[in-house]
Structure formats: structure tokens, C-alpha cells
Design a protein around this motif. Structure first.
Motif, short mmCIF file in Angstrom:
data_model
loop_
_atom_site.label_atom_id
_atom_site.label_comp_id
_atom_site.label_asym_id
_atom_site.label_seq_id
_atom_site.Cartn_x
_atom_site.Cartn_y
_atom_site.Cartn_z
N GLU A 255 0.85 -1.20 0.00
CA GLU A 255 0.00 0.00 0.00
C GLU A 255 0.87 1.24 0.00
O GLU A 255 1.94 1.26 0.63
N GLU A 281 -1.76 -1.07 -4.27
CA GLU A 281 -2.84 -0.47 -3.49
C GLU A 281 -2.53 0.98 -3.13
O GLU A 281 -1.46 1.27 -2.57
N SER A 282 -3.47 1.88 -3.44
CA SER A 282 -3.32 3.31 -3.13
C SER A 282 -2.01 3.85 -3.66
O SER A 282 -1.34 4.66 -3.01
N CYS A 379 -8.42 3.87 -2.09
CA CYS A 379 -9.46 4.25 -1.14
C CYS A 379 -10.30 5.37 -1.77
O CYS A 379 -9.79 6.17 -2.55
N LEU A 467 -12.06 1.02 -2.07
CA LEU A 467 -12.52 0.89 -0.70
C LEU A 467 -13.47 2.05 -0.44
O LEU A 467 -13.07 3.21 -0.41
N SER A 484 -13.28 7.07 3.72
CA SER A 484 -12.25 6.03 3.50
C SER A 484 -10.95 6.69 3.03
O SER A 484 -10.60 6.66 1.85
N SER A 488 -6.49 3.87 5.37
CA SER A 488 -7.56 3.22 6.13
C SER A 488 -7.74 1.77 5.73
O SER A 488 -8.41 1.00 6.43
N ASP A 489 -7.15 1.36 4.63
CA ASP A 489 -7.26 -0.03 4.18
C ASP A 489 -6.31 -0.97 4.91
O ASP A 489 -6.53 -2.19 4.91
N LEU A 492 -7.81 -3.05 7.66
CA LEU A 492 -8.92 -3.84 7.15
C LEU A 492 -8.43 -5.08 6.42
O LEU A 492 -8.91 -6.19 6.66
N LYS A 493 -7.48 -4.93 5.52
CA LYS A 493 -7.04 -6.07 4.72
C LYS A 493 -6.23 -7.06 5.54
O LYS A 493 -6.11 -8.23 5.17
N THR A 516 -16.59 -4.93 6.61
CA THR A 516 -15.70 -4.54 5.52
C THR A 516 -14.35 -5.20 5.67
O THR A 516 -13.76 -5.67 4.69
N MET A 520 -12.64 -7.64 2.92
CA MET A 520 -11.40 -7.26 2.27
C MET A 520 -10.29 -8.27 2.56
O MET A 520 -9.58 -8.71 1.63
#
Length: 576
Positions: A255, A281-282, A379, A467, A484, A488-489, A492-493, A516, A520
């Protein structure tokens, strides 16, 4: 329109002054819309990574559990069994890059006799201490050090069962971070989904990316920090079966800055046989700086140290703390702009012609990665993160304030067009929500470009996501819900939602957020297992195509959205 990446670059390395850095990011955040290099955006988000990384850990059992052993090519290691899994922490994958090995490619570790304890988190790469690191932190990790080439393994059992391997690259924009950060602890992923999680520490900043190869003789490496990750991947390929992992089923993912590193791996020929799928990611690094820019940066660094090219051997003796001072002061004083095609990039991965022979996605996808499935996404409210640690003015702007803030980047008819486009696309949005939507959308735009390049290759599939969970927690001092935002992921992941909630970004314990996280984490583990993200209680996730642009909407109730924010996508396409 001219790019403003150099302005953002002045902030990226200023890790000793995180609040000042984030304030500067907010002032420059509109620069994203003017074509800035995504790596600059990635790096800035984690100037306050200490707060992010210290939030949301698994519940750790008290006391020592049973000790388990595993063999490596270099000797046996002893891990600890707790929380229903086995943790091997601080396993060496390369020799300490000290003395004459500074700025060189990593060397294999020395073998040892007996059994080596691997029960404590290793030193993070050399960087400004704080957060979870060193005596001023919360005690999870020791102080940063040049002796940092170690990795952590979370596994259900060291039993040769050949489980999927999830090799995670930590964020921090090539400048800060650790493979031991609390929010990305691999305990829950390993236990819930029967996978093996691997995370490495690797050289960062000047120590990881100062390029001396064109200024001096000898074996000075390019992209030595990326070579560290390559060495960690190679170690994983060669040894992970003894830790319960499958060397023929390795996923690389990351990320923010870790997403940029993952994109670089996807573009490294020497990594081809070491991984089988990837998730970016992101982060959407279409291009990287050039070898010429990296050499110019090295010349400038020597000048700041009072050295000439003939003095390069002295770099092996200069205390690392002094190098860090130069690294930070150069960013703080604005003499190290970051960006492409800026000739003086910051410290980070660059196209050197051999280790990284090309840009990741600007000119298509590397042919040698054609058969590797890819996930890519963002996100929904990325840039909200950049304003969380400063006075909350931006969260209260009216329509005039929206126009004022956007006019830092857009003017005239173009300013009118972008405001009109997003008003139409999001008719119920407040001016502040429109501001964050507009400054976030270029990140999504470039993620789409990555997906389009992968689709054009007509080989392995690419899966797109956003997300979209709307975290109702309000920014302190406002009534603005954070939604989001960037980072913030992470929790969660990794299914890490139960502890260390001192950072308000992670305080939400509602059923929606927990659902969530279940979706995820299960989808990511499913992708690691089969190359297709699947999970129970989640709609079937089709591969992205130019016809329907199917995108997974990650929320308490997931759904597949066809071509989300189509008018906004077309705005960027028509502007190009």
C-alpha cells in the motif's frame, strides 16, 4: 498545464517534522491533479506513518508460548507459537549492509550453527525514530539501524504444507516504515485464512537509493533498497516451504509506498521467477525517475556533505545519523524536488536500465510479467488523510473556498469545467467533499491506466477495486466524517480491527467496518490462493475489461460497480 511535483517533493523526506509536512501536503494536494508523479503522493501520506502504523493490532497473548523450529539454507531458526500461529521474527535474509557494503548490493547472510532465536521484531531500516520504534516509541520495535536486513514470518505451522504466501511491502514512500508495524501484523491473516505472511525490512532513503555507480568505480549498486526486497523474495522462494509456505504461489502486495515498490517488482526482470501475482494499493506509479536524475541527486548529496567524487570512499565512514541529517535538511530546505521529468528526484526507485529497465506502466506492462494476475485500486477518499493533522479549515470550506483552493492548480475555463463535472457527478456533495473528490480522483485515474495497460496485454486478468466504506468518525473539531482516507485499508485487509485504537482513524468498531474488514481480508487471501479474489458473502468479482470496467465496491455490503464515476474518468481522458 505545468506539473507541480517538485513542490510536493519538498515535503516527502521531512520525516522529523511530520505535522509541518502534512500541512504542506494539504497546501499542495491539488498538485495531484496537474500530473504529479504518483510516488510523491505516496511518500507524503506516510510522513505521519507512526500514528497510522501504531493503530489496530491483533490481540497478542501474554507470555511465551511453545517454541517451533524451521530450517533455512543458512541455519535453523526458532520461532514462538502464540495466538494460534507460529511467528518467526527477525530472520536474516542478507548480510548487514555495513562498512564497505554500504550502498552495495546485498550479500547472502553468514551461516550459523545451532538454532538461532527468531522471537523478537528486528531493527527497522535507518530513519528518524518514533512511533513504534526505539526508546521514544511504544516498545514494539527496537531503534532503527543500518543492520536491518531481516524479515518476519507469520505461519499457521512450520509443517511443509505449501500454503499461499503473502509477501507484503510496507509503505512509507521509500523513506520510512517497517515490516513489523502493528497495523500490518500478519497474525490474523495467517490464522483466519491459512496463509503465510512475510514482511521485510529493507534499506530506505539515502542508504537505500543513493546512486554512485556513474560517479565512481567499483560495484556501487543502483536501487539497492529494491535489491534488498529482491533478496528477501529470493530467500522466501528458497526457504518458505520449511515454514509451511508454497514457493510456487507467492503474492507480492503493498500500500502507498509499498504499492510503488510492488509496481517496481512487477517491472524487475530478476523478480520474474520469485512471485506469481501482485496487488498495487493506493499507488499508481506509471513512471519512475531516470538514471540521470539519480546521478544528479547523488552529485548534490556529495556537495551537501562537502565531498567530491574522489571522496566517495569516505561515505562508508560517515555516521548514518549525519547522512540522515543531510537527507532531511535537503528536503526541508527545498533543494531536492521530487518528480518526473524533474532532473533531481528524491531517494527512491528509478529506471537504471538493468535492475529496473523501464517505467512500470506508462508504456504498457513488462512482457515478462504478462502471466501474473494483478489487483489494483484505491481508497475512495484518499486525500482526506493529508489534512487530518492540521487545523481543520479545509473541512469547512464553502463554494468560494472550493474555488479558491482549486485555483492553486486549475484556472479559467478548466477550473469551471472541473467544478461543473464533479458537481454533476456528485450532486449531494458538500464543497469540502468535492474538494477531496477532485484531489483524490487523479490517483484513481492512474490506477485505471495501470488496469488498461494490463487489459491491453491480453494475458493474465486485472481486478479493480475501491474501498468505499464510509467511516462515520468525524475529524476532530469538525462534523466532517473521514470516509475512507488513505491508509484506512491497512488494518482492514490484515483483519486487524480490535486493538490499539488510540488513533481516531481506527476508532470505529461498528458492524459495518468489521464486515468490511472481513470482506477485504478474505478477498485478498483468496487472490493469494487462486489468483482470483474470492470470498463468501461477496459477489463474484469479474476481471476488469474496457467494455464494462467492473470494479469491486468494498463496503459492509460489497457490490460490483460498472465504470464508477464515468463522467469523472472521461473528464481526465479528455484533458490528457
Amino acid at each position: 498545464m505545468t506539473t507541480s511535483t517538485s513542490m510536493v517533493g519538498k515535503i516527502v523526506e521531512n520525516v522529523t517534522h511530520p505535522l509541518r509536512a502534512v500541512r504542506a501536503v494539504r497546501r499542495r494536494s491539488l498538485m495531484v491533479g496537474s500530473g504529479m508523479n504518483r510516488r510523491a503522493m505516496i511518500g507524503t501520506s506516510l510522513s505521519v506513518v507512526a500514528a497510522v502504523m501504531s493503530a489496530g493490532s491483533p490481540a497478542l497473548a501474554q507470555g511465551a508460548g511453545r517454541m517451533d523450529e524451521a530450517a533455512t539454507r543458512y541455519g535453523r531458526v526458532r520461532g514462538k507459537r502464540e495466538d494460534g500461529i507460529v511467528k518467526f521474527l527477525g530472520v536474516p535474509y542478507a548480510a548487514p549492509p555495513l562498512g564497505e557494503l554500504r550502498f552495495k548490493a546485498p550479500k547472502p547472510p553468514r551461516s550459523w550453527s545451532g538454532v538461532r532465536d527468531a522471537v523478537s521484531f528486528p531493527n527497522p531500516a535507518f530513519q528518524a525514530a518514533g512511533g513504534e520504534m526505539g526508546p521514544t516509541g511504544n516498545g514494539r520495535m527496537p531503534a532503527p539501524s543500518e543492520d536491518c536486513l531481516y524479515l518476519n514470518i507469520w505461519t499457521p505451522a512450520a509443517d511443509c504444507e505449501r500454503r499461499p504466501v503473502m509477501f507484503y511491502n510496507h509503505g512509507g514512500g521509500y523513506m520510512i516504515g517497517s515490516g513489523s508495524a502493528t497495523g500490518q501484523d500478519g497474525t490474523h491473516l495467517a490464522r483466519l485464512y491459512d496463509v503465510v505472511v512475510v514482511e521485510s525490512n529493507h534499506r530506505l532513503g539515502m542508504l537505500g537509493y543513493l546512486f554512485l555507480g556513474d560517479l565512481a568505480g567499483g560495484d556501487y549498486a543502483a536501487n539497492q533498497g529494491m535489491l534488498d526486497i529482491l533478496a528477501a523474495l529470493r530467500w522466501t522462494r528458497e526457504n518458505i516451504e520449511n515454514f509451511g509456505g508454497d514457493p510456487d504461489n507467492i503474492m507480492v502486495w503493498g500500500e502507498s509506498g509499498g504499492g510503488a515498490k510492488t509496481a517496481a517488482i512487477y517491472t524487475m526482470p530478476d523478480a520474474v521467477s520469485l512471485f506469481h501475482k501482485a496487488s498495487i494499493e493506493s499507488a499508481a506509479p506509471l513512471r519512475l525517475p531516470t538514471r540521470e536524475g539519480a546521478t544528479a541527486r547523488a552529485r548534490r548529496t556529495l556537495e551537501l556533505l562537502g565531498l567530491t567524487t574522489s571522496d566517495i570512499p569516505q561515505l562508508h565512514e560517515i555516521p548514518a545519523g549525519r547522512l540522515l541529517e543531510i537527507q532531511q535538511s535537503e528536503a526541508a530546505n527545498g533543494v531536492a524536488p521530487w518528480g518526473d521529468p524533474d532532473p533531481l528526484p528524491g531517494f527512491g526507485a528509478f529506471v537504471d536500465g538493468a535492475i529496473i529497465p523501464r517505467h512500470p506502466f506508462a508504456e504498457g506492462v513488462a512482457s515478462f510479467s504478462a502471466g501474473k494476475p494483478l489487483m489494483c485500486g484505491t481508497c475512495r477518499d484518499e486525500t482526506v488523510f493529508f489534512s487530518l493533522f492540521e487545523p481543520p479549515d479545509i473541512f469547512r470550506i464553502d463554494e468560494a473556498g472550493l474555488r479558491r483552493e482549486l485555483s492553486r492548480t486549475y484556472q479559467g475555463a478548466e477550473l469551471d469545467q472541473i467544478i461543473r463535472t464533479f458537481h454533476t457527478s456528485r450532486p449531494d456533495a458538500t464543497p469540502a467533499q468535492l474538494y477531496f473528490a477532485i484531489t483524490t480522483s487523479p490517483i484513481w485515474r492512474d490506477a485505471i491506466k495501470i488496469a488498461e495497460a494490463k487489459v491491453a496485454q491480453r494475458a493474465a486478468p486485472v481486478f479493480m477495486y475501491q474501498l468505499a466504506y464510509k467511516n462515520p468518525t468525524v475529524v476532530p473539531g469538525t462534523d466532517f466524517p473521514i470516509g475512507s482516507p488513505h491508509a484506512s485499508d491497512i488494518n482492514l485487509k490484515f483483519a486487524n480491527t480490535d486493538k490499539n485504537l488510540d488513533f481516531f482513524l481506527y476508532a470505529d468498531q461498528s458492524p459495518g467496518r468489521l464486515a468490511t474488514a472481513r470482506h477485504m481480508s478474505a478477498l485478498w487471501a483468496g487472490f493469494a490462493r487462486k489468483g482470483r479474489p474470492t470470498a463468501t458473502d461477496v459477489p463474484r468479482w469479474p476481471a476488469y475489461t474496457l467494455k464494462d470496467r467492473a470494479t469491486m465496491w468494498l463496503d459492509a455490503e460489497c457490490e460490483i460497480i460498472t465504470d464508477p464515476d464515468k463522467d469523472e474518468r472521461l473528464f481526465w481522458e479528455n484533458r490528457a
